[in-house]
Design a protein around this motif. Sequence first.
Motif, short mmCIF file in Angstrom:
data_model
loop_
_atom_site.label_atom_id
_atom_site.label_comp_id
_atom_site.label_asym_id
_atom_site.label_seq_id
_atom_site.Cartn_x
_atom_site.Cartn_y
_atom_site.Cartn_z
N LEU A 84 0.82 -1.21 0.00
CA LEU A 84 0.00 0.00 0.00
C LEU A 84 0.85 1.26 0.00
N SER A 85 1.92 1.26 0.77
CA SER A 85 2.80 2.43 0.78
C SER A 85 3.43 2.65 -0.58
N ALA A 86 3.89 1.58 -1.20
CA ALA A 86 4.49 1.70 -2.53
C ALA A 86 3.45 2.15 -3.55
N ALA A 87 2.24 1.62 -3.46
CA ALA A 87 1.18 2.01 -4.40
C ALA A 87 0.85 3.49 -4.25
N GLY A 88 0.77 3.96 -3.02
CA GLY A 88 0.48 5.38 -2.80
C GLY A 88 1.57 6.27 -3.34
N ALA A 89 2.81 5.87 -3.14
CA ALA A 89 3.93 6.66 -3.67
C ALA A 89 3.92 6.64 -5.20
N ILE A 141 12.42 7.52 -7.74
CA ILE A 141 11.73 7.13 -6.51
C ILE A 141 12.27 5.80 -5.99
N VAL A 142 12.42 4.83 -6.88
CA VAL A 142 12.93 3.52 -6.46
C VAL A 142 14.34 3.65 -5.90
N VAL A 143 15.19 4.41 -6.57
CA VAL A 143 16.55 4.61 -6.08
C VAL A 143 16.53 5.33 -4.74
N GLY A 144 15.66 6.31 -4.59
CA GLY A 144 15.56 7.05 -3.33
C GLY A 144 15.12 6.16 -2.18
N VAL A 145 14.13 5.31 -2.42
CA VAL A 145 13.66 4.40 -1.37
C VAL A 145 14.74 3.39 -0.99
N LEU A 146 15.41 2.84 -1.99
CA LEU A 146 16.49 1.89 -1.70
C LEU A 146 17.65 2.56 -0.97
N ALA A 147 17.98 3.79 -1.36
CA ALA A 147 19.06 4.51 -0.69
C ALA A 147 18.70 4.81 0.77
N THR A 148 17.46 5.21 1.01
CA THR A 148 17.03 5.48 2.38
C THR A 148 17.03 4.21 3.22
N VAL A 185 -4.67 18.23 -5.68
CA VAL A 185 -4.98 18.00 -4.27
C VAL A 185 -5.58 16.61 -4.09
N VAL A 186 -6.51 16.24 -4.95
CA VAL A 186 -7.16 14.93 -4.83
C VAL A 186 -6.15 13.80 -4.95
N PHE A 187 -5.29 13.86 -5.97
CA PHE A 187 -4.31 12.80 -6.15
C PHE A 187 -3.28 12.80 -5.03
N SER A 188 -2.92 13.95 -4.52
CA SER A 188 -2.00 14.01 -3.40
C SER A 188 -2.60 13.38 -2.16
N ILE A 189 -3.87 13.65 -1.91
CA ILE A 189 -4.53 13.08 -0.73
C ILE A 189 -4.65 11.56 -0.87
N VAL A 190 -5.04 11.09 -2.03
CA VAL A 190 -5.16 9.63 -2.24
C VAL A 190 -3.80 8.96 -2.03
N GLY A 191 -2.76 9.51 -2.61
CA GLY A 191 -1.42 8.94 -2.44
C GLY A 191 -0.95 9.01 -1.00
N ALA A 192 -1.18 10.14 -0.33
CA ALA A 192 -0.72 10.30 1.06
C ALA A 192 -1.47 9.36 1.99
N VAL A 193 -2.78 9.23 1.81
CA VAL A 193 -3.56 8.31 2.66
C VAL A 193 -3.08 6.88 2.46
N VAL A 211 -0.06 5.90 1.53
CA VAL A 211 1.25 5.78 2.17
C VAL A 211 1.10 5.66 3.69
N ILE A 212 0.28 6.50 4.29
CA ILE A 212 0.10 6.49 5.74
C ILE A 212 -0.53 5.18 6.20
N PHE A 213 -1.54 4.69 5.47
CA PHE A 213 -2.17 3.43 5.85
C PHE A 213 -1.19 2.27 5.73
N GLY A 214 -0.38 2.28 4.67
CA GLY A 214 0.64 1.24 4.52
C GLY A 214 1.66 1.30 5.65
N LEU A 215 2.08 2.51 6.02
CA LEU A 215 3.01 2.67 7.14
C LEU A 215 2.40 2.15 8.44
N TYR A 216 1.13 2.48 8.66
CA TYR A 216 0.44 2.00 9.86
C TYR A 216 0.42 0.47 9.90
#
Length: 172
Positions: free
Chosen positions: A26-31, A63-70, A136-144, A146-151
């Motif tokens: 879910l986090s990856a899908a949101g990102a 994005i993939v490189v950034g996530v792997l680097a982090t 705004v709509v796409f940002s909210i969908v992606g952020a939600v 990501v947050i749900f996946g993190l949870y």
Amino acid sequence: MALFFRQEKLKFWSINGQGKIWGLVLSAAGALVLVLWEGPVLLTSRLSNIQATSDGVIGLIMIVVGVLATSFWNIMVKHVTQFYPAELSLSAMMSFFGTIQTAIGIVVTGLSYYVMTWSIKKNGPVFTSAFNPLLVVFSIVGAVSVIFGLYLILWAKANDMEKKEIVADDSV
């Protein structure tokens, strides 16, 4: 990466393992929603469509490189803190690199305002403003997402930690 470097154990069929897997998905899908949604095409030539496609691919790779680097950075910090007890200087180093990233973000923000100003000049303020709600709509969908996946990941990790404490208490 935590599995690869044996920092994390995953029991695939357990509820905690499923929580970790679905949280990651879910986090990856949101990102990816935030990265891959291209928005409206401002230029109508064929060249602009090719450019938009290649920009999306470059964005995805970044994005993939950034996530792997982090992820690799977090694993490195764990190992470094085991041998290097000066957390303050380590934190200063991380803050320095965060400052560099912030400077890059300022430049990107300036470029986005330049593109918005160009769009207003070419097509007028109403045309440019009409697309703001979609962002705004796409940002909210992606952020939600990501947050749900993190949870889900944190919930599964907390359950793993509770089970380890119970097993440790039973052995005593």
